[in-house]
Motif scaffolding. Structure first.
Motif, mmCIF file in Angstrom:
data_model
loop_
_atom_site.group_PDB
_atom_site.id
_atom_site.type_symbol
_atom_site.label_atom_id
_atom_site.label_comp_id
_atom_site.label_asym_id
_atom_site.label_seq_id
_atom_site.Cartn_x
_atom_site.Cartn_y
_atom_site.Cartn_z
ATOM 1 N N MET A 1 0.828 -1.196 0.000
ATOM 2 C CA MET A 1 0.000 0.000 0.000
ATOM 3 C C MET A 1 0.867 1.253 0.000
ATOM 4 O O MET A 1 1.897 1.289 0.643
ATOM 5 C CB MET A 1 -0.850 -0.008 1.270
ATOM 6 C CG MET A 1 -1.968 0.991 1.189
ATOM 7 S SD MET A 1 -3.308 0.532 2.277
ATOM 8 C CE MET A 1 -3.713 -1.087 1.678
ATOM 9 N N ALA A 2 0.436 2.239 -0.745
ATOM 10 C CA ALA A 2 1.248 3.446 -0.881
ATOM 11 C C ALA A 2 1.364 4.157 0.449
ATOM 12 O O ALA A 2 0.425 4.177 1.244
ATOM 13 C CB ALA A 2 0.604 4.364 -1.912
ATOM 14 N N GLU A 3 2.520 4.715 0.687
ATOM 15 C CA GLU A 3 2.749 5.469 1.916
ATOM 16 C C GLU A 3 2.008 6.788 1.851
ATOM 17 O O GLU A 3 2.008 7.475 0.845
ATOM 18 C CB GLU A 3 4.240 5.746 2.082
ATOM 19 C CG GLU A 3 4.995 4.615 2.741
ATOM 20 C CD GLU A 3 4.581 4.427 4.193
ATOM 21 O OE1 GLU A 3 4.540 5.417 4.930
ATOM 22 O OE2 GLU A 3 4.291 3.285 4.580
ATOM 23 N N PRO A 5 1.940 10.523 2.826
ATOM 24 C CA PRO A 5 2.805 11.550 3.398
ATOM 25 C C PRO A 5 2.073 12.279 4.514
ATOM 26 O O PRO A 5 0.848 12.380 4.486
ATOM 27 C CB PRO A 5 3.057 12.480 2.214
ATOM 28 C CG PRO A 5 1.969 12.207 1.240
ATOM 29 C CD PRO A 5 1.415 10.852 1.520
ATOM 30 N N PHE A 85 -6.663 9.506 7.542
ATOM 31 C CA PHE A 85 -7.602 10.271 6.722
ATOM 32 C C PHE A 85 -9.024 9.849 7.043
ATOM 33 O O PHE A 85 -9.320 8.662 7.031
ATOM 34 C CB PHE A 85 -7.360 9.984 5.239
ATOM 35 C CG PHE A 85 -6.265 10.786 4.617
ATOM 36 C CD1 PHE A 85 -6.525 11.541 3.485
ATOM 37 C CD2 PHE A 85 -4.981 10.775 5.130
ATOM 38 C CE1 PHE A 85 -5.520 12.276 2.886
ATOM 39 C CE2 PHE A 85 -3.975 11.503 4.526
ATOM 40 C CZ PHE A 85 -4.248 12.268 3.396
ATOM 41 N N LEU A 146 -8.840 5.350 4.755
ATOM 42 C CA LEU A 146 -9.264 6.334 3.768
ATOM 43 C C LEU A 146 -10.383 5.759 2.902
ATOM 44 O O LEU A 146 -11.406 6.389 2.660
ATOM 45 C CB LEU A 146 -8.033 6.683 2.935
ATOM 46 C CG LEU A 146 -8.046 7.704 1.836
ATOM 47 C CD1 LEU A 146 -6.713 8.416 1.862
ATOM 48 C CD2 LEU A 146 -8.234 7.055 0.506
ATOM 49 N N THR A 336 -1.378 21.843 -1.525
ATOM 50 C CA THR A 336 -0.173 21.150 -1.072
ATOM 51 C C THR A 336 0.903 21.111 -2.147
ATOM 52 O O THR A 336 1.934 20.496 -1.970
ATOM 53 C CB THR A 336 -0.489 19.695 -0.631
ATOM 54 O OG1 THR A 336 -1.043 19.006 -1.738
ATOM 55 C CG2 THR A 336 -1.440 19.659 0.525
ATOM 56 N N ALA A 337 0.642 21.773 -3.280
ATOM 57 C CA ALA A 337 1.626 21.772 -4.367
ATOM 58 C C ALA A 337 2.819 22.646 -3.993
ATOM 59 O O ALA A 337 2.679 23.632 -3.283
ATOM 60 C CB ALA A 337 0.977 22.275 -5.652
ATOM 61 N N GLU B 23 -0.985 1.175 -8.697
ATOM 62 C CA GLU B 23 -0.801 0.578 -7.369
ATOM 63 C C GLU B 23 0.569 -0.095 -7.265
ATOM 64 O O GLU B 23 1.292 0.075 -6.280
ATOM 65 C CB GLU B 23 -1.917 -0.442 -7.123
ATOM 66 C CG GLU B 23 -1.764 -1.292 -5.884
ATOM 67 C CD GLU B 23 -1.913 -0.497 -4.604
ATOM 68 O OE1 GLU B 23 -2.620 0.524 -4.616
ATOM 69 O OE2 GLU B 23 -1.298 -0.897 -3.587
ATOM 70 N N GLY B 26 3.319 2.091 -6.723
ATOM 71 C CA GLY B 26 3.336 2.761 -5.426
ATOM 72 C C GLY B 26 2.399 3.947 -5.300
ATOM 73 O O GLY B 26 2.549 4.766 -4.409
ATOM 74 N N VAL B 27 1.406 4.044 -6.196
ATOM 75 C CA VAL B 27 0.445 5.142 -6.104
ATOM 76 C C VAL B 27 -0.952 4.556 -5.877
ATOM 77 O O VAL B 27 -1.448 3.812 -6.713
ATOM 78 C CB VAL B 27 0.418 5.984 -7.400
ATOM 79 C CG1 VAL B 27 -0.651 7.062 -7.302
ATOM 80 C CG2 VAL B 27 1.781 6.600 -7.658
ATOM 81 N N LEU B 28 -1.554 4.891 -4.744
ATOM 82 C CA LEU B 28 -2.953 4.512 -4.524
ATOM 83 C C LEU B 28 -3.789 5.560 -5.237
ATOM 84 O O LEU B 28 -3.901 6.692 -4.778
ATOM 85 C CB LEU B 28 -3.266 4.490 -3.025
ATOM 86 C CG LEU B 28 -4.725 4.239 -2.642
ATOM 87 C CD1 LEU B 28 -5.162 2.863 -3.089
ATOM 88 C CD2 LEU B 28 -4.914 4.376 -1.157
ATOM 89 N N ILE B 30 -6.723 7.265 -5.923
ATOM 90 C CA ILE B 30 -8.115 7.450 -5.512
ATOM 91 C C ILE B 30 -8.856 8.354 -6.488
ATOM 92 O O ILE B 30 -10.001 8.701 -6.266
ATOM 93 C CB ILE B 30 -8.260 7.988 -4.065
ATOM 94 C CG1 ILE B 30 -7.702 9.392 -3.941
ATOM 95 C CG2 ILE B 30 -7.618 7.070 -3.064
ATOM 96 C CD1 ILE B 30 -8.127 10.029 -2.627
ATOM 97 N N ASN B 81 0.339 16.638 -2.183
ATOM 98 C CA ASN B 81 -0.157 15.420 -1.529
ATOM 99 C C ASN B 81 -1.050 14.647 -2.499
ATOM 100 O O ASN B 81 -2.014 15.173 -3.040
ATOM 101 C CB ASN B 81 -0.944 15.802 -0.280
ATOM 102 C CG ASN B 81 -1.432 14.586 0.473
ATOM 103 O OD1 ASN B 81 -2.063 13.707 -0.107
ATOM 104 N ND2 ASN B 81 -1.143 14.518 1.738
ATOM 105 N N PHE B 83 -3.142 12.211 -2.175
ATOM 106 C CA PHE B 83 -4.535 11.917 -1.830
ATOM 107 C C PHE B 83 -5.404 13.148 -2.020
ATOM 108 O O PHE B 83 -6.529 13.060 -2.518
ATOM 109 C CB PHE B 83 -4.630 11.409 -0.398
ATOM 110 C CG PHE B 83 -3.919 10.123 -0.232
ATOM 111 C CD1 PHE B 83 -4.506 8.942 -0.640
ATOM 112 C CD2 PHE B 83 -2.648 10.087 0.285
ATOM 113 C CE1 PHE B 83 -3.840 7.749 -0.527
ATOM 114 C CE2 PHE B 83 -1.967 8.898 0.407
ATOM 115 C CZ PHE B 83 -2.564 7.720 0.002
#
Lengths: 355, 300
Positions: A1-3, A5, A85, A146, A336-337, B23, B26-28, B30, B81, B83
């Motif tokens: 699962m992706a970390e 941040p 989240f 999430l 957040t960019a 996935e 390494g990218v979930l 959404i 970010n 998400f």
């Protein structure tokens, strides 16, 4: 699962440019959409910028909206700050609103304080339960909170709507709404004829309280450390499991509180879809406020202003589209960019090191 | 019912197969929900304008890819970010489609395209003699076969090519990949773009099959696809089974609606409910399995 941040790492001042840029971008997009999408751009723009201040009714409603956003925004940041989240805010607010209404409707003769407290407690409990289980699953089995919080929320929204328009519907009303709650449960209106009520003051007290808990207690410290770096927190002997489930429950509870106030203070009944979108707006508010309890106060005001302005613009132009969603999208993209603003950033960073 | 299940699962399968690339890198992702929505809208517009379903599908893929490019620009290039930007993509699709729709057609509601050609059904009339196999395999919309074709394709791309190996390595152990001289960021971007294109195809498959565009036509399929990736143990074959399972439960629920007299509004939440139950069950079982393996490793 992706970390995932951590929601915010850099000191607040270093993030100021991003916040300003995000808000300006949202403003720019709004203006462009109103100019190109409206038959009468001048009137639409006027309504957008001045509408919320045009009379007591609009102004009060804007402040009322800010109060609800503030409470829910604190809820969003409670989870964010612990590195989890809660994406289910929308459903948590909605069902909590219904629960508050049902409690009040079930006890029409009860004394005011008893009924209000019971409604608030029930609404908070429902919110805590819905978000808390997601935290619990995360703690027990590593289930992504999430996704589960979003899915649970999405699953219950139609059922809440069904209850409002079906079994609990007020047959006398043309609106799809429950009966209105008894007079004694309705919170004091501060600026009639607007919806502004005591809930705003309560919200304004809640923010400093959250600030105190987060920055001046051991648990708050442990929660923040867990959010910043789970491994480090565990190494330091912090029970990070507890800081997965509990912040989610707190987050859900605050969303529930916001939903209860939407009934007791704002609408005096549960109306179909009456809080839909509030949960997402609260995420935007928490991000604009950088998840800092005190900064969430101005963030809620700014967002409520933009939202009220968008609503006024649409009212005056007989032109409707989801301006709110687009404003949110722009803020979410930008907030957040890491936008390159070399001079401004250098300037601010110089100041923060000097301070 | 099996026939229906296969039709229902197709967009989920398409989106999940694409999402698997993200996935594994390494990218979930959404943002799948919004990407599907964009594909559905662009797909039916282009299909109706050109009168060609192929053009419609391509437009859907293009729209998904473009929106995914915006997504990667913010999340990877500007290091926002992932998400939050994923949510932004969903909101952007949900907010801007009604805007475009009002601007072009004067309504943000249902769009009908009577001139749109119907999606052809393939292998109609072919029979194996067994009813169950027939309804599983034959006579489906062309998009169903497209989705099936993509399963072996994904399998080969991910497990039999250097590209797939590097992509999986980026997700599993980024540092070693960078030391080996692979541009990890580029791989991650490509993976997200692939998932955008696939989600766009999924969206176009939904709207072109219905022949109408409805608000919120994606109806949570992006989220279901996301869960299908996990349930399928992050493997194309597993995802195929998971998507079929979702399709089957959903068509079963649809059939049960009449029998049990459950109100239609409540049922709108059912796909989400099924999905979350599946997800929690899966993670509980997996956690138990992991614990047992750790116990065995430690003691024997």
């Amino acid at each position: 699962m992706a970390e995932k941040p951590a929601a915010s790492r850099a000191p607040l001042r270093a993030q100021t440019p991003e916040t300003v840029v995000a808000l300006l971008a949202a403003l720019l997009v709004t203006v462009l959409l109103l100019v190109f999408g409206s038959p009468n751009p001048a009137r639409a723009l006027r309504a957008f910028f001045l509408g919320p201040f045009s009379n007591r009714y609009y102004f009060g409603n804007m402040l009322d909206g800010a109060g609800l956003l503030l409470i829910a925004g604190l809820g969003v940041s409670a989870a964010f700050r612990a590195g989890v989240f809660n994406l289910g805010g929308d459903g948590q607010i909605y069902i909590a609103g219904l629960v508050a209404a049902v409690v009040c409707l079930a006890l029409p003769q009860a004394p005011a304080v008893f009924g209000i407290v019971l409604a608030l407690v029930a609404a908070v409990a429902v919110g805590m339960l819905l978000a808390g289980v997601c935290g619990l699953f995360k703690y027990l089995w590593g289930t992504d909170e999430l996704i589960t919080s979003f899915l649970i929320s999405a699953a219950i929204v139609p059922s809440v709507s069904y209850l409002i328009v079906g079994p609990l519907r007020n047959q006398q009303s043309n609106l799809l709404t429950t009966e209105r709650i008894a007079e004694q449960f309705r919170l004091l209106r501060l600026l009639p004829p607007s919806n502004l009520n005591l809930a705003l003051l309560f919200a304004l007290l809640l923010a400093p309280l959250a600030h105190f808990l987060l920055y001046h207690t051991v648990r708050g410290y442990e929660l923040r450390i867990t959010g910043l770096n789970r491994e480090f927190a565990r190494y330091g002997g912090i029970a990070i499991g507890a800081y997965t489930a509990v912040p989610m429950a707190i987050s859900g509870g605050l969303h529930g509180l916001s939903g209860a106030f939407a009934v007791l203070g704002t609408h005096h009944a549960a109306i179909q879809g009456f809080t839909i979108g509030l949960g997402w707006n609260a995420i935007a508010v928490a991000l604009i406020g950088r998840n800092h309890p005190l900064l969430i106060i101005p963030a809620a005001l700014v967002f409520a202003y933009m939202e009220a302005g968008a609503r006024a613009a649409m009212l005056h132009t007989e032109f409707s589209f989801e301006l709110g969603a687009i404003i949110q999208a722009v803020i979410f993209f930008m907030i957040t960019a890491h936008v390159a603003l070399p001079r401004l950033r250098l300037h601010l960073r110089g100041r923060s090191t000097a301070a | 019912m099996i026939f229906n299940a296969v039709e229902i699962m197709t967009p989920i399968l398409l989106a999940a197969l694409g999402g698997l690339f993200a996935e594994l890198a390494g990218v979930l992702n959404i943002a799948l929900e919004g990407l599907i929505l964009a594909g559905a809208f662009a797909g039916i517009l282009a299909g109706a304008a050109s009168g060609s379903l192929v053009v419609g599908m391509l437009a859907g893929a293009l729209a998904g890819g473009l929106l995914a490019a915006v997504f990667t620009f913010f999340s990877i290039r500007l290091r926002a970010n992932i998400f939050i930007t994923g949510l932004a993509v969903n909101l952007l699709a949900a907010g801007s489609i009604p805007f475009i729709s009002t601007w072009m057609f004067g309504t943000k509601g249902v769009l009908r395209f009577p001139d749109l050609p119907r999606l052809p059904r393939l292998l109609e009339g072919v029979t194996s003699g067994v009813g169950f196999i027939d309804s599983l395999l034959f006579g489906h919309s062309a998009t169903v076969y497209l989705a099936w074709l993509l399963v072996p394709l994904a399998l080969v791309a991910l497990y039999r090519t250097p590209f797939g190996l590097r992509l999986r390595a980026v997700g599993a152990r980024e540092e070693s990949v960078i030391i080996a001289g692979v541009d990890a960021v580029a791989y991650r971007r490509i993976a997200v773009l692939i998932s955008g294109v696939a989600a766009g195809l999924a969206g176009a498959a939904i709207s072109l099959r219905l022949g109408v565009y409805l608000p919120n036509i994606s109806a949570g399929r992006g989220w279901i696809a996301l869960v299908a990736i996990y349930l399928g143990y992050r493997h194309p074959i597993g995802i195929l089974i998971a998507a079929l399972l979702f399709g089957f439960t959903e068509s079963l629920a649809g059939a049960a609606q009449g029998l049990l007299a459950i109100p239609g509004t409540v049922l709108l939440g059912l796909p989400y409910a099924i999905t979350v139950v599946a997800m929690i069950t899966y993670s509980a079982l997996r956690a138990r399995g992991l614990r047992r393996r750790r116990f065995i490793d430690a003691h024997f």
